[in-house]
Design an enzyme around this catalytic site. Structure first.
Site, PDB file in Angstrom:
ATOM      1  N   GLU A  53       0.617  -1.206   0.032  1.00 50.25           N
ATOM      2  CA  GLU A  53      -0.014   0.133  -0.068  1.00 50.25           C
ATOM      3  C   GLU A  53       0.932   1.347  -0.050  1.00 50.25           C
ATOM      4  O   GLU A  53       0.441   2.287  -0.640  1.00 50.25           O
ATOM      5  CB  GLU A  53      -0.966  -0.109   1.158  1.00 50.25           C
ATOM      6  CG  GLU A  53      -2.042  -1.037   0.951  1.00 50.25           C
ATOM      7  CD  GLU A  53      -1.635  -2.387   1.383  1.00 50.25           C
ATOM      8  OE1 GLU A  53      -0.626  -2.543   2.015  1.00 50.25           O
ATOM      9  OE2 GLU A  53      -2.414  -3.468   1.169  1.00 50.25           O
ATOM     10  N   HIS A 121     -12.402  -6.190   7.445  1.00 48.19           N
ATOM     11  CA  HIS A 121     -13.084  -5.920   5.989  1.00 48.19           C
ATOM     12  C   HIS A 121     -14.280  -4.886   6.465  1.00 48.19           C
ATOM     13  O   HIS A 121     -14.969  -5.080   5.670  1.00 48.19           O
ATOM     14  CB  HIS A 121     -13.330  -7.161   5.172  1.00 48.19           C
ATOM     15  CG  HIS A 121     -12.114  -7.754   4.953  1.00 48.19           C
ATOM     16  ND1 HIS A 121     -11.613  -8.840   5.649  1.00 48.19           N
ATOM     17  CD2 HIS A 121     -11.330  -7.798   3.652  1.00 48.19           C
ATOM     18  CE1 HIS A 121     -10.440  -9.281   5.157  1.00 48.19           C
ATOM     19  NE2 HIS A 121     -10.704  -8.811   3.963  1.00 48.19           N
TER      20      HIS A 121
HETATM   21  C1  LIG Z   1      -1.931  -5.100   4.270  1.00 51.10           C
HETATM   22  C2  LIG Z   1      -2.998  -6.014   3.391  1.00 51.10           C
HETATM   23  N1  LIG Z   1      -3.344  -5.555   2.147  1.00 51.10           N
HETATM   24  C3  LIG Z   1      -4.026  -6.216   1.545  1.00 51.10           C
HETATM   25  C4  LIG Z   1      -4.737  -7.089   1.876  1.00 51.10           C
HETATM   26  C5  LIG Z   1      -5.674  -7.996   0.871  1.00 51.10           C
HETATM   27  N2  LIG Z   1      -5.145  -9.302   0.716  1.00 51.10           N
HETATM   28  C6  LIG Z   1      -5.409 -10.279   1.583  1.00 51.10           C
HETATM   29  S1  LIG Z   1      -4.562 -11.910   1.005  1.00 51.10           S
HETATM   30  C7  LIG Z   1      -3.885 -10.959  -0.354  1.00 51.10           C
HETATM   31  C8  LIG Z   1      -2.851 -11.654  -0.968  1.00 51.10           C
HETATM   32  C9  LIG Z   1      -1.682 -12.191  -0.135  1.00 51.10           C
HETATM   33  O1  LIG Z   1      -0.734 -12.846  -0.918  1.00 51.10           O
HETATM   34  P1  LIG Z   1       0.450 -13.533  -0.256  1.00 51.10           P
HETATM   35  O2  LIG Z   1       1.102 -12.611   0.696  1.00 51.10           O
HETATM   36  O3  LIG Z   1       1.342 -14.146  -1.324  1.00 51.10           O
HETATM   37  O4  LIG Z   1      -0.174 -14.739   0.615  1.00 51.10           O
HETATM   38  P2  LIG Z   1      -1.007 -16.034   0.055  1.00 51.10           P
HETATM   39  O5  LIG Z   1      -2.481 -15.465   0.139  1.00 51.10           O
HETATM   40  O6  LIG Z   1      -0.754 -16.245  -1.262  1.00 51.10           O
HETATM   41  O7  LIG Z   1      -0.867 -16.893   0.991  1.00 51.10           O
HETATM   42  C10 LIG Z   1      -4.185  -9.572  -0.164  1.00 51.10           C
HETATM   43  C11 LIG Z   1      -3.741  -8.676  -1.159  1.00 51.10           C
HETATM   44  C12 LIG Z   1      -4.465  -7.682   3.269  1.00 51.10           C
HETATM   45  N3  LIG Z   1      -5.054  -8.555   3.957  1.00 51.10           N
HETATM   46  N4  LIG Z   1      -3.674  -6.936   3.845  1.00 51.10           N
END
Ligand SMILES: Cc1ncc(C[n+]2csc(CCOP(=O)(O)OP(=O)(O)O)c2C)c(N)n1
Ligand SMILES: Cc1ncc(C[n+]2csc(CCOP(=O)(O)OP(=O)(O)O)c2C)c(N)n1
Ligand SMILES: [Mg+2]
Ligand SMILES: [Mg+2]
Lengths: 353, 374, 353, 374
Positions: A53, A121
């Site tokens: 972000e 959320h």
């Molecule tokens: C700070 C933040 N930004 C955005 C989100 C929304 N979000 C939830 S999971 C995700 C993707 C996460 O990807 P990764 O770090 O690779 O973990 P994975 O889900 O693949 O295990 C996003 C963008 C969040 N939860 N927290």
């Protein structure tokens, strides 16, 4: 009959085509998904960013300073809180440089509760956003306003925060509230601009021809004229308050409901005129109730309209607890609900000094 | 020395912990251990992997049937998460391991001994949900008695907190370590490098196992479109942190590599950055449909085949086990469905703590350590 | 006669010796400097951190969860704004885990204007801090209160934000406001606990024997009893308001000044009693005036005390602009000044409904 | 092609831009260029370095005499900052360089042609201060017509913004690059790695010169106590970013290295991470006393000795120059002292912009580029 998310998408398309939008970006904003709420499907300037972000807001600022016209998305406003310093810098760019620079960018982000979003959320941002000088803050409650406010946000030479009430994103416009140029049949609209399921690599949207219909920043909308009480609200609470107001008609209570639409700079003229007429004020929003933007409205009201008031002005807002719990009971106890709003409206309207 | 059950290996494995990621050029190269584990360990590992998978599948089903609003979890990561949980030094206080987990860590908790019904409770947001009292999403555990720090939805913040628990552990002495884990996309946040900087301060290196479970996705975004790093683990090198990228789809390999890293951290009191390549078998979450993904490697299937081939387990036994756990979880979900929802008035509970629970635990474990002449 | 910064230092020393403080840390907090305002000189648990506020707050949370007792410093509150997400998580740790964990940490940070700090060394944080649930927020206006509030902050099982008005850090206590046990001669105190100029590697402080004097969190202090108007304020504005009040004595205007000391949870009992007695309210603080914590006090006042009010309650606060300019004229126009405060006091007290 | 005056070197220097930091083991190794620069260039460089030093010394004096509340600046960094400024492609819009500077960058601005009196005006916070109208501290310039983005006090945020201007430049075509600079301690903030991640996205590499001026201090904190990195520039390696650590106390070397890096960035449209070892000659700021530090290398002194030895300048000439600039700056500071302070009522000016100034500039430079058949 576009939904709000379709309206936003159409506005962004108009932005790209006619208002100079250069970048619509953020996490999962580009293909294949086009946004976790589909707000950015099929847009030619939409692209996916790293999950960062600070990078999103920082890059938006850089793009803006280089004369581009970026619309950056924070996927949920719940994840904006590590960027407040950058938001403050964007808001202060013109002022700090004594007018040498301006910083024209739009941040759009879904806010509020109502989709069983649990602790992270469901956040609101109106309190903190209105505390950051240099930003304009808009928050639509209908697809049409979302469309028109987004166009104004894009055109504005300042940073504009576009808060989208997430529970309304899939809600359809009321009859008569269409966006000019959209097809009458909602299935037709969906066929034209919603990405298909499955492989989307060959898909291109067919955009309806919608006009440059600007809803000016700073103009409230009186949703319901009334005699007995002024209710000032915005976003998801507009419809809830309006329904509560309608419930009271049979009891002879006539409530005016004002949709603020722009939280900053807000339409004090409309508010003041209404409060002076009804002599009573209720402010309703979802944010936690301490150091809440509604308290500003109340403060200004008592400072400027004290002697017209026939009852103490009141705020109905979110409970001052760290989050909104997942279970229905918890969410309902945390955020103003229709029954509670109607009850407070009745009390205020019937209050005898 | 401490109340921990951990016994350090006779010699430090620090030298064995080479940077195993150096050999290849462009492609993601991962190491694979050769030594076979004892059959009982493999059977136990399989049992936990299977149970973990079935738990996630039950949670997905619950959500699809309306017995929960949102699912997120770790099906596809069992071959890494189960060995991790088995190797944790479980307990409360600085002489045991602290866990700052990801929302895909259910298999680690199961391997540590968590009751699967608690995950169902959180899914159904009932008052008896021991992790959050019906407040938080599925996959967001909190278990103080095992040092499992509350999992929070904001991505990556746990990497900024991990140095704190590790600092306390380093100061306390003993062999307790801090384990922090999260996804690949999240490493773009500033919290990940914060963890690298804070755990490698000269003279103040911290005992942290810094894990990245790399499934090559962040929701809909392919890692390769956003990350210029060949290996995420390379980011530790500039800090002199031991780095490794491992095949997290092979539970034997995971077990070896995690053990090796942990032995190093427990004795050397310095960090290791471990990237584990894993699968995301049901997509991101219920928001993206939560359907089985054919294209990804299924570690459970591969492992079962291997165990069959080696004659350690038979298909019949596996099928029986699967049927048994499936039924147990179904029954449990039915019971949970009847449990009470939290009352609205409880929203004001625990905004402020009345007593210093974590402080008491610390005082207690200090006293125990002292009692042991430390 | 300790200064506020000496009082904080002595409290931290008592914290280390008797209340279990394990870590006093942050940028330039450890030797050789001991803090940019010298608040942490000579403390045995003080250490320097990397220049990384997210790491500071994150590490403080981790230390707290591991049963330690950390006091983390953000060098200037102006640099806390990239950590709001972490502050929210700390504030929600107990609640989100339904009481499984608590998160006992102190964040101390200098706030406010008054030292020609320009845009980024003049920020206030009371607005945003009180909008983050789960935190206790204290803000002393005297060395003695700083001492006692710091001890209470350290002892509290929750996250506590200690906002230190930076313009008061070097101000001495008023006579009669000494900390028990401090030497009568201020030069003697300085010799005992202020680090010498030059090489400090051999220096150790000699701490006076000061007691566990807790100022309870949640108790306001009535600085000046008065009949005609209640002024609610805190931090640097306490002395300014008190002086303004004294100016008005000769005019027969008798103003009550309440130093809130704890912003959350605040002492509503004392406030309400006073407002009901004087029937008039003025809130004064330095933060920008929109979605300002003072607006919360006013909102609660009109909700609960509407019919006792003889004049509209009023807020005097910072101008809603992106920063405080360096030039004196700019700073004075941005933050309430004594003359303006006295004028408003007079108007409110003499206001005829 | 563009309105830029930059002419790309006949061949790309990309191959010449090796990672020059690889050769040594533990100690900080820095490169030193061998080729000598033309005498006129050296004289001009010296002139600017001297003027920059004297400007900072005047500012320090002003603050000490009560003609300003706070001083922070860059004495000790002239040997790096002057060549940087000389090599900037100065102008407005995407076809020129964008500068996201540090509060120690005054010498870069001077070398770009800034009038030193403007720095004095900001010190004295007079209404005529063109950088902030008396609002901001000394050392916080803003010059839109030269793409100098407002310098802000919060450390490191400029690294999160730099990808944005660079993205616009990459899309526009041309040879404009983005230059971002900051201190060593600040690299612990998340914004620094944000810059590394965002400038190295596969297929979207960005033309950014990422500079860290390493004076080995953050206020009172020695870098070696907080940073496990041997070289800060090593942090770029994992991202495939070209990395270099250079001796920023040698202006000839700085000139060569910056030029080489810039040529690569201008033509390849990819980032370079450059760490420049520099001195902090008057401590952190006026808060720490702003007195000359004997222990640090003084690049101006060294350079002057070198120029004398080479017979390019004489001591007499240098002394004369010094006396002349000193007098000029003193006179200027006296004039500035008489200038008006801003009115209190102006605090409400420019909270919101009335017109899109930056957008107009972009439109104009697009039009010019098009006019040139691009
Ligand atoms: C700070 C933040 N930004 C955005 C989100 C929304 N979000 C939830 S999971 C995700 C993707 C996460 O990807 P990764 O770090 O690779 O973990 P994975 O889900 O693949 O295990 C996003 C963008 C969040 N939860 N927290
Ligand atoms: C975000 C932030 N945190 C803290 C500060 C206070 N501060 C100002 S300068 C400084 C040290 C900076 O050190 P470095 O990055 O090495 O730059 P240098 O001053 O040495 O050039 C600090 C901590 C700040 N300005 N911004
Ligand atoms: Mg992933
Ligand atoms: Mg430095």
């Amino acid at each position: 009959m576009a939904t709000m998310v379709q309206a936003i998408r159409m506005a962004l398309h108009v932005g790209e085509e006619r208002l100079g939008v250069t970048d619509v970006f953020g996490e999962d904003v580009g293909p294949p998904l086009g946004g976790v709420f589909t707000a950015t499907q099929g847009l030619k300037t939409a692209w996916n960013s790293p999950l960062d972000e600070r990078g999103i807001i920082g890059t938006a600022i850089g793009l803006a300073l280089a004369g581009q016209c970026p619309v950056a998305e924070i996927q949920f406003v719940d994840y904006v809180f590590n960027t407040i310093d950058l938001l403050k810098l964007a808001g202060g760019m013109s002022w700090s440089s004594n007018g040498d620079w301006n910083c024209p960018l739009v941040v759009m982000t879904p806010v509020g509760s109502g989709i069983h979003g649990s602790i992270y959320h469901s956040h609101s941002f109106d309190g903190m956003a209105t505390h950051i000088p240099g930003w304009k803050i808009v928050m639509p409650s209908t697809p049409r306003d979302a469309y028109g406010l987004m166009l104004s946000a894009i055109k504005d030479p300042n940073p504009v925060m576009f808060l989208a009430p997430k529970a309304l994103l899939r809600a359809k416009a009321a009859p008569g509230e269409e966006i000019p140029g959209e097809p009458a049949d909602e299935r037709q609209l969906s066929k034209m601009i919603d990405a298909p399921l499955g492989d989307r690599s060959q898909w291109t949207p067919q955009w309806p021809d919608t006009p440059d219909m600007f809803i000016p920043i700073g103009e409230a909308r009186t949703v319901r004229k009334g005699r007995d009480l002024t209710v000032v609200t915005y976003g998801r609470m507009v419809a809830v308050c309006t329904k509560a107001a309608e419930e009271l008609v049979s009891e002879g209570v006539d409530v005016e409901v004002i949709d603020l639409r722009t939280l900053w700079p807000y339409d004090w003229k409309t508010l003041k005129e209404s409060i002076e007429r009804t002599s009573r004020l209720l402010v309703v929003n979802e944010d936690t109730e301490v150091t809440n933007f509604g308290e500003h409205i109340i403060r200004r009201t008592v400072e400027e309209c004290f002697y017209v008031l026939s009852s103490p002005p009141k705020l109905l807002a979110g409970a001052a607890v760290p989050g909104i719990g997942l279970a229905d009971n918890l969410e309902h106890a945390s955020v103003p609900q229709r029954a509670g709003i109607a009850k407070t409206m009745r009390e205020l309207a019937q209050h005898q000094p | 020395m401490s109340t921990s059950s951990y016994q350090p290996a006779p010699r430090s494995d620090a030298e064995a912990l080479d940077d195993t990621t150096e050999k290849s050029g462009n492609e993601r190269n991962v190491t694979s251990a050769d030594a076979a584990l004892a059959p009982e360990l493999l059977v136990r590992m399989h049992d936990l992997m299977l149970k973990a998978r079935l738990l996630e599948e039950r949670l997905i089903r619950m959500q699809k049937q309306g017995d929960g609003y949102f699912w997120i979890g770790g099906p596809g990561e069992e071959a890494f998460n189960v060995p991790l949980g088995m190797l944790v030094d479980r307990g409360e206080g600085v002489f045991h391991d602290y866990l700052h987990l990801h929302y895909r860590s259910s298999a680690t908790l199961l391997a540590m001994g968590a009751d699967p019904v608690d995950a169902l409770r959180q899914m159904k947001n009932v008052a008896s949900d021991p992790y959050s009292g019906g407040r938080n999403f599925a996959g967001h555990p909190s278990i103080r008695k095992w040092n499992v720090v509350p999992v929070s939805s904001p991505i990556e913040v746990q990497y900024s907190m991990a140095p704190g628990t590790a600092y306390a552990q380093k100061r306390a002495g003993g062999h307790g370590i801090t384990i922090v884990t999260g996804g690949d996309a999240g490493t773009a946040e500033g919290d990940f490098p914060t963890c690298l900087v804070w755990t490698s301060r000269p003279g103040h290196e911290l005992p942290v196992l810094i894990i990245v479970t790399n499934n090559q996705w962040g929701i809909s975004t392919a890692g390769a479109t956003q990350h210029g790093e060949k290996r995420i683990s390379d980011r530790g090198k500039a800090f002199g942190i031991k780095c490794m990228t491992i095949d997290g789809n092979d539970p034997e390999n995971s077990y070896h590599q995690i053990k090796r890293a942990m032995d190093y951290i427990r004795t050397e009191r310095k960090p290791v950055l471990m990237e584990a390549m894993v699968s995301r078998l049901y997509g991101h979450s219920s928001s993206s449909g939560a359907n089985y993904v054919q294209e990804e490697a299924d570690c459970l299937m591969t492992f079962e085949k291997k165990l069959e081939e080696r004659g350690i387990l038979t298909r019949a036994h596996i099928d029986e086990l699967r049927a048994k756990y499936t039924q147990e979880l179904l029954d449990a979900s039915k019971r949970v469905r009847e449990e009470a929802q939290p009352e609205g008035s409880t929203i004001y509970d625990h905004v402020f703590a009345e007593t210093n629970i974590v402080g008491l635990a610390a005082a207690k474990s200090r006293a125990t350590a002292n009692g042991r002449g430390n």
